[in-house]
Design a protein around this motif. Structure first.
Motif, PDB file in Angstrom:
ATOM      1  N   PRO A  42      -7.464   1.819   2.811  1.00 54.50           N
ATOM      2  CA  PRO A  42      -7.039   2.451   1.560  1.00 54.50           C
ATOM      3  C   PRO A  42      -7.956   3.597   1.144  1.00 54.50           C
ATOM      4  O   PRO A  42      -9.147   3.622   1.457  1.00 54.50           O
ATOM      5  CB  PRO A  42      -7.115   1.303   0.538  1.00 54.50           C
ATOM      6  N   ASN A  43      -7.346   4.555   0.443  1.00 50.12           N
ATOM      7  CA  ASN A  43      -8.085   5.615  -0.248  1.00 50.12           C
ATOM      8  C   ASN A  43      -8.886   6.521   0.674  1.00 50.12           C
ATOM      9  O   ASN A  43      -9.935   7.049   0.287  1.00 50.12           O
ATOM     10  CB  ASN A  43      -9.015   5.014  -1.311  1.00 50.12           C
ATOM     11  N   GLU A  83       0.837  -1.203   0.000  1.00 43.25           N
ATOM     12  CA  GLU A  83       0.000   0.000   0.000  1.00 43.25           C
ATOM     13  C   GLU A  83       0.874   1.256   0.000  1.00 43.25           C
ATOM     14  O   GLU A  83       0.529   2.265  -0.644  1.00 43.25           O
ATOM     15  CB  GLU A  83      -0.920  -0.003   1.221  1.00 43.25           C
ATOM     16  N   PHE A 111      -3.812   6.754   2.235  1.00 44.83           N
ATOM     17  CA  PHE A 111      -4.393   5.685   3.047  1.00 44.83           C
ATOM     18  C   PHE A 111      -4.093   5.960   4.509  1.00 44.83           C
ATOM     19  O   PHE A 111      -3.103   6.624   4.857  1.00 44.83           O
ATOM     20  CB  PHE A 111      -3.907   4.295   2.634  1.00 44.83           C
ATOM     21  N   THR A 160      -2.159   8.105  -4.012  1.00 43.42           N
ATOM     22  CA  THR A 160      -3.406   7.794  -3.315  1.00 43.42           C
ATOM     23  C   THR A 160      -3.163   7.751  -1.809  1.00 43.42           C
ATOM     24  O   THR A 160      -2.177   7.185  -1.342  1.00 43.42           O
ATOM     25  CB  THR A 160      -3.957   6.439  -3.779  1.00 43.42           C
TER      26      THR A 160
END
Length: 300
Positions: free
Chosen positions: A227-228, A163, A174, A172
């Motif tokens: 995530p995200n 990640e 996280f 991105t």
């Protein structure tokens, strides 16, 4: 086509079937499965690595926390619906013949015709287990903790590294949380260590999003990767998670449980530095009376 060792080569988005065939052969040499689908989703091609991985069976697709994926969540069908690529998603494949799950990194890409319409969807599956093998040892290492059925510490650390690389490559965000069971020793005396850990893991998994990742991290801790999301968004869901554990753990006459945690967002540091920061935040939460989350305020 690029052959950088740091990312898989990408076939041209208007490639013909001959080029896709050459791409499939190249991926064979890397041990990466490739499956090509027509625009309507029917299979069009698979390389030798895909044959070895899947055989003649139709596998069950599993998400990062062991839950079956819906059809529309499969990477190739997401590309078919959106015509946008899916990058480096962790998925598991369970064949009807056995209960073992093969964990892969899945990427899917659209290939367009000259008129701009979708012609092919390419699905790449890189077997995660090969990365965890000792040289000369062909036995696959386990990915899940048998007591709690969440990822074990080795595998959740791999997922954290993955990640982090994705965040550096694509920008991105996280968030990450290190969650601990409050008064763990006393809870274990009253109920037993295995029961406490397994019950807490079930409560945590029930409150997470389907694509969040959770694993054991130490004796009484769980590492959660979200995530995200930015840390302020993550805190909303994690506070609901903390409240759910407090209220639902005592259902059915069971001993009540509470959790504390440290929460932060990835900011470019390596994994050990991030874990150290989370450990410090967790310690602050416990020193403040437990049953609370402590967040890195520098991120606000």
């Amino acid at each position: 086509m690029s052959t950088s060792p740091h990312r898989l080569p990408l076939v041209d988005l208007r490639a013909d079937d001959a080029e896709i065939g050459r791409y499939a052969a190249l991926l064979d040499s890397l041990g990466v499965a490739l499956l090509a689908f027509a625009a309507d989703g029917t299979p069009a091609l698979r390389n030798a690595a895909a044959e070895e991985l899947l055989g003649d069976s139709t596998p069950t697709w599993i998400d990062e926390n062991g839950r079956p994926l819906r059809d529309d969540e499969r990477p190739q069908l997401q590309v078919q619906a959106t015509q946008q690529p899916v990058h480096q998603r962790a998925v598991g494949l369970r064949t009807p013949a056995g209960t073992a799950v093969t964990w892969c990194r899945a990427s899917a890409f659209p290939v367009f015709a000259a008129d701009g319409s979708l012609r092919r969807v390419l699905l790449l599956l890189a077997d995660r287990q090969h990365r965890g093998r000792v040289a000369g040892d062909r036995q696959e290492l386990p990915t899940h903790d048998p007591l709690t059925e969440v990822f074990n510490q080795r595998h959740i650390d791999i997922l954290l590294d993955d990640e982090s690389r994705r965040a550096r490559r694509y920008g991105t965000p996280f968030a990450v949380a290190l969650i601990a069971i409050d008064h763990f020793a006393a809870c274990c005396l009253a109920e037993g260590e295995g029961r406490v850990l397994a019950r807490t893991a079930r409560l945590l998994c029930h409150s997470l999003r389907e694509f969040d990742m959770i694993g054991r991290h130490g004796a009484d801790c769980f590492l959660i990767i979200l995530p995200n999301v930015r840390v302020n968004e993550a805190m909303v869901g994690l506070e609901r998670l903390r409240e759910a554990v407090e209220t639902r753990s005592a259902e059915g006459g069971a001993t009540g449980l509470t959790i504390s945690g440290g929460v932060s967002e990835y900011t470019g540091e390596d994994a050990p530095a991030l874990i150290e920061r989370l450990t410090s935040l967790l310690a602050s939460a416990r020193e403040s009376g437990c049953n609370r989350l402590c967040v890195n305020m520098d991120l606000f």
